[in-house]
Design a protein around this motif. Structure first.
Motif, PDB file in Angstrom:
ATOM      1  N   GLY A  49       0.802  -1.222   0.000  1.00  0.00           N
ATOM      2  CA  GLY A  49       0.000   0.000   0.000  1.00  0.00           C
ATOM      3  C   GLY A  49       0.838   1.277   0.000  1.00  0.00           C
ATOM      4  N   THR A  50       2.110   1.179  -0.416  1.00  0.00           N
ATOM      5  CA  THR A  50       2.975   2.362  -0.460  1.00  0.00           C
ATOM      6  C   THR A  50       2.489   3.341  -1.535  1.00  0.00           C
ATOM      7  OG1 THR A  50       4.804   0.878   0.077  1.00  0.00           O
ATOM      8  CG2 THR A  50       5.407   3.077  -0.708  1.00  0.00           C
ATOM      9  N   ASP A  51       2.483   4.607  -1.183  1.00  0.00           N
ATOM     10  CA  ASP A  51       2.123   5.642  -2.161  1.00  0.00           C
ATOM     11  C   ASP A  51       3.351   5.873  -3.058  1.00  0.00           C
ATOM     12  OD1 ASP A  51       1.590   7.934  -3.549  1.00  0.00           O
ATOM     13  OD2 ASP A  51       1.243   9.204  -1.778  1.00  0.00           O
ATOM     14  N   LEU A  52       3.243   5.484  -4.321  1.00  0.00           N
ATOM     15  CA  LEU A  52       4.416   5.543  -5.207  1.00  0.00           C
ATOM     16  C   LEU A  52       4.832   6.969  -5.558  1.00  0.00           C
ATOM     17  CD1 LEU A  52       4.013   2.513  -7.652  1.00  0.00           C
ATOM     18  CD2 LEU A  52       5.119   2.618  -5.426  1.00  0.00           C
ATOM     19  N   SER A  53       3.967   7.936  -5.225  1.00  0.00           N
ATOM     20  CA  SER A  53       4.374   9.325  -5.485  1.00  0.00           C
ATOM     21  C   SER A  53       5.131   9.901  -4.278  1.00  0.00           C
ATOM     22  CB  SER A  53       3.155  10.185  -5.827  1.00  0.00           C
ATOM     23  OG  SER A  53       2.299  10.231  -4.703  1.00  0.00           O
ATOM     24  N   ASP A  54       5.221   9.125  -3.191  1.00  0.00           N
ATOM     25  CA  ASP A  54       5.947   9.555  -1.984  1.00  0.00           C
ATOM     26  C   ASP A  54       7.380   9.003  -2.058  1.00  0.00           C
ATOM     27  OD1 ASP A  54       7.066   9.766   0.555  1.00  0.00           O
ATOM     28  OD2 ASP A  54       5.213   9.273   1.617  1.00  0.00           O
ATOM     29  N   ALA A  55       8.322   9.847  -2.498  1.00  0.00           N
ATOM     30  CA  ALA A  55       9.697   9.387  -2.766  1.00  0.00           C
ATOM     31  C   ALA A  55      10.358   8.753  -1.546  1.00  0.00           C
ATOM     32  CB  ALA A  55      10.538  10.550  -3.278  1.00  0.00           C
ATOM     33  N   ALA A  56      10.143   9.343  -0.370  1.00  0.00           N
ATOM     34  CA  ALA A  56      10.780   8.806   0.844  1.00  0.00           C
ATOM     35  C   ALA A  56      10.209   7.431   1.183  1.00  0.00           C
ATOM     36  CB  ALA A  56      10.572   9.769   2.012  1.00  0.00           C
ATOM     37  N   ALA A  57       8.907   7.259   0.977  1.00  0.00           N
ATOM     38  CA  ALA A  57       8.275   5.969   1.272  1.00  0.00           C
ATOM     39  C   ALA A  57       8.767   4.900   0.287  1.00  0.00           C
ATOM     40  CB  ALA A  57       6.759   6.106   1.186  1.00  0.00           C
ATOM     41  N   VAL A  58       8.930   5.275  -0.971  1.00  0.00           N
ATOM     42  CA  VAL A  58       9.423   4.327  -1.979  1.00  0.00           C
ATOM     43  C   VAL A  58      10.855   3.921  -1.635  1.00  0.00           C
ATOM     44  CG1 VAL A  58      10.083   4.076  -4.425  1.00  0.00           C
ATOM     45  CG2 VAL A  58       7.886   5.121  -3.814  1.00  0.00           C
ATOM     46  N   GLU A  59      11.673   4.903  -1.292  1.00  0.00           N
ATOM     47  CA  GLU A  59      13.074   4.623  -0.916  1.00  0.00           C
ATOM     48  C   GLU A  59      13.125   3.643   0.269  1.00  0.00           C
ATOM     49  OE1 GLU A  59      15.332   8.093   0.194  1.00  0.00           O
ATOM     50  OE2 GLU A  59      16.973   6.872   1.002  1.00  0.00           O
ATOM     51  N   ALA A  60      12.313   3.919   1.293  1.00  0.00           N
ATOM     52  CA  ALA A  60      12.307   3.055   2.490  1.00  0.00           C
ATOM     53  C   ALA A  60      11.862   1.643   2.122  1.00  0.00           C
ATOM     54  CB  ALA A  60      11.389   3.652   3.551  1.00  0.00           C
ATOM     55  N   ALA A  61      10.832   1.535   1.278  1.00  0.00           N
ATOM     56  CA  ALA A  61      10.318   0.211   0.892  1.00  0.00           C
ATOM     57  C   ALA A  61      11.390  -0.586   0.142  1.00  0.00           C
ATOM     58  CB  ALA A  61       9.063   0.367   0.034  1.00  0.00           C
ATOM     59  N   VAL A  62      12.120   0.092  -0.736  1.00  0.00           N
ATOM     60  CA  VAL A  62      13.144  -0.608  -1.529  1.00  0.00           C
ATOM     61  C   VAL A  62      14.313  -1.026  -0.639  1.00  0.00           C
ATOM     62  CG1 VAL A  62      14.795  -0.356  -3.436  1.00  0.00           C
ATOM     63  CG2 VAL A  62      12.452   0.482  -3.690  1.00  0.00           C
ATOM     64  N   LYS A  63      14.728  -0.134   0.249  1.00  0.00           N
ATOM     65  CA  LYS A  63      15.861  -0.453   1.127  1.00  0.00           C
ATOM     66  C   LYS A  63      15.543  -1.637   2.041  1.00  0.00           C
ATOM     67  CE  LYS A  63      18.597   3.699   1.121  1.00  0.00           C
ATOM     68  NZ  LYS A  63      18.741   5.061   1.629  1.00  0.00           N
ATOM     69  N   ALA A  64      14.281  -1.751   2.452  1.00  0.00           N
ATOM     70  CA  ALA A  64      13.894  -2.818   3.390  1.00  0.00           C
ATOM     71  C   ALA A  64      13.525  -4.115   2.666  1.00  0.00           C
ATOM     72  CB  ALA A  64      12.717  -2.350   4.239  1.00  0.00           C
ATOM     73  N   ALA A  65      13.493  -4.076   1.335  1.00  0.00           N
ATOM     74  CA  ALA A  65      12.991  -5.244   0.592  1.00  0.00           C
ATOM     75  C   ALA A  65      13.915  -6.450   0.715  1.00  0.00           C
ATOM     76  CB  ALA A  65      12.803  -4.869  -0.876  1.00  0.00           C
ATOM     77  N   ASP A  66      13.339  -7.571   1.154  1.00  0.00           N
ATOM     78  CA  ASP A  66      14.081  -8.827   1.239  1.00  0.00           C
ATOM     79  C   ASP A  66      13.856  -9.553  -0.088  1.00  0.00           C
ATOM     80  OD1 ASP A  66      15.149 -11.267   1.807  1.00  0.00           O
ATOM     81  OD2 ASP A  66      13.662 -11.823   3.318  1.00  0.00           O
ATOM     82  N   LEU A  67      14.769  -9.301  -1.020  1.00  0.00           N
ATOM     83  CA  LEU A  67      14.578  -9.724  -2.413  1.00  0.00           C
ATOM     84  C   LEU A  67      15.536 -10.842  -2.772  1.00  0.00           C
ATOM     85  CD1 LEU A  67      13.574  -9.089  -5.367  1.00  0.00           C
ATOM     86  CD2 LEU A  67      15.313  -7.308  -5.425  1.00  0.00           C
ATOM     87  N   PHE A  68      15.006 -11.888  -3.411  1.00  0.00           N
ATOM     88  CA  PHE A  68      15.871 -12.944  -3.942  1.00  0.00           C
ATOM     89  C   PHE A  68      15.578 -13.096  -5.425  1.00  0.00           C
ATOM     90  CE2 PHE A  68      16.175 -17.256  -5.579  1.00  0.00           C
ATOM     91  CZ  PHE A  68      17.530 -17.500  -5.389  1.00  0.00           C
ATOM     92  N   ILE A  69      16.654 -13.177  -6.226  1.00  0.00           N
ATOM     93  CA  ILE A  69      16.469 -13.446  -7.653  1.00  0.00           C
ATOM     94  C   ILE A  69      17.426 -14.554  -8.068  1.00  0.00           C
ATOM     95  CG2 ILE A  69      18.002 -11.482  -8.289  1.00  0.00           C
ATOM     96  CD1 ILE A  69      16.086 -11.278 -10.832  1.00  0.00           C
ATOM     97  N   SER A  70      16.862 -15.554  -8.744  1.00  0.00           N
ATOM     98  CA  SER A  70      17.701 -16.664  -9.222  1.00  0.00           C
ATOM     99  C   SER A  70      18.600 -16.150 -10.342  1.00  0.00           C
ATOM    100  CB  SER A  70      16.799 -17.779  -9.755  1.00  0.00           C
ATOM    101  OG  SER A  70      17.537 -18.625 -10.618  1.00  0.00           O
ATOM    102  N   THR A  71      19.853 -16.621 -10.354  1.00  0.00           N
ATOM    103  CA  THR A  71      20.770 -16.248 -11.443  1.00  0.00           C
ATOM    104  C   THR A  71      21.076 -17.462 -12.321  1.00  0.00           C
ATOM    105  OG1 THR A  71      22.617 -16.599  -9.933  1.00  0.00           O
ATOM    106  CG2 THR A  71      21.874 -14.317 -10.238  1.00  0.00           C
ATOM    107  N   ASP A  72      20.249 -18.518 -12.140  1.00  0.00           N
ATOM    108  CA  ASP A  72      20.387 -19.701 -12.992  1.00  0.00           C
ATOM    109  C   ASP A  72      19.554 -19.449 -14.249  1.00  0.00           C
ATOM    110  OD1 ASP A  72      20.017 -22.123 -14.264  1.00  0.00           O
ATOM    111  OD2 ASP A  72      19.703 -23.271 -12.426  1.00  0.00           O
ATOM    112  N   PRO A  73      20.178 -19.444 -15.441  1.00  0.00           N
ATOM    113  CA  PRO A  73      19.385 -19.140 -16.638  1.00  0.00           C
ATOM    114  C   PRO A  73      18.262 -20.146 -16.892  1.00  0.00           C
ATOM    115  CG  PRO A  73      21.651 -19.768 -17.227  1.00  0.00           C
ATOM    116  CD  PRO A  73      21.609 -19.642 -15.738  1.00  0.00           C
TER     117      PRO A  73
END
Ligand code: C5P
Length: 219
Positions: A49-73
């Motif tokens: 529910g982050t407001d994407l027009s709120d730059a500080a909220a977007v920055e905080a959401a991205v910094k806190a994101a626990d993201l995993f991406i496979s690098t196996d093609p």
């Protein structure tokens, strides 16, 4: 095998994801889809529910994101906070919102740093996106800008989405996203030392061959 980093940039519909993935397989390398990272954090911000027009909220959401991406093609997998979002991040609502995150400079800095860490952790990797040749990995062994005419790009995006959208709606969406993206990254003109491969008149196999040739010419 020798250490190898390949950087590939290009606009949507240039074929860069499928071509980069196949080039990685043939080079015995890992594969990093940086666009999927932007998409995943966008999905997460919307889900929270982050407001994407709120730059500080977007920055905080991205910094806190626990993201995993496979690098196996051969394994397409993206998770965020443990949720498998591999398919969800391809939905039109994510494509429409992603530029709001991609144009946030603090969010970009965070993702660029994570992308560099992933690239550095691999002996051999093909990384693709919009700013890999210029910002993320300017020292890569080979750097390629994969382009295609607007007509060819729209045709391919239409095929990818299964022909469910009208040509006009598709054109408006793809061009609007490219226009927004290009306000922060230049992926239409090759930077110094970056080889251009134009795939407009090439089929998939021909494009892979041209990309592999451009890699060995630089490496
Ligand atoms: O490549 P793909 O179309 O999946 O990328 C989704 C979006 O992620 C792009 O429209 C752009 O906004 C952003 N992106 C970026 N820089 C990258 C890769 C993707 O800004 N290196």
């Amino acid at each position: 095998m020798q250490k190898l980093t390949v950087a590939i940039d290009g606009p949507s519909g240039s074929g860069k994801s499928s071509v980069s993935k196949e080039a990685a397989r043939r080079l015995g390398a890992a594969y990093l889809d940086t666009g999927a990272m932007y998409r995943a954090v966008t999905w997460h911000a919307l889900d929270a529910g982050t407001d994407l027009s709120d730059a500080a909220a977007v920055e905080a959401a991205v910094k806190a994101a626990d993201l995993f991406i496979s690098t196996d093609p051969d394994l397409e997998l993206v998770t965020i906070h443990g949720t498998d979002v591999t398919q969800a991040i391809r939905e039109p609502f994510v494509s429409e919102a992603v530029s709001a995150v991609a144009t946030n400079l603090a969010a970009r800095a965070e993702l660029v740093s994570r992308q560099r860490a992933i690239i550095n952790a691999h002996e051999r990797i093909v990384a693709e996106g919009r700013d890999i040749t210029t910002v993320v990995a300017p020292d890569a062994n080979a750097r390629i800008l994969l382009t295609a005419s607007e007509e060819a790009r729209l045709r391919r995006r239409g095929l990818q989405l299964g022909g469910t959208q009208s040509a006009e709606a598709l054109e408006a969406q793809v061009l609007a996203r490219d226009a927004k993206d290009s306000t922060v990254v230049n992926f239409t003109v090759a930077a110094d030392g970056v080889a251009t491969v134009d795939s407009s008149d090439l089929d998939f196999e021909q494009t892979v061959t041209a990309v592999l040739a451009a890699i060995s010419a630089q490496d």
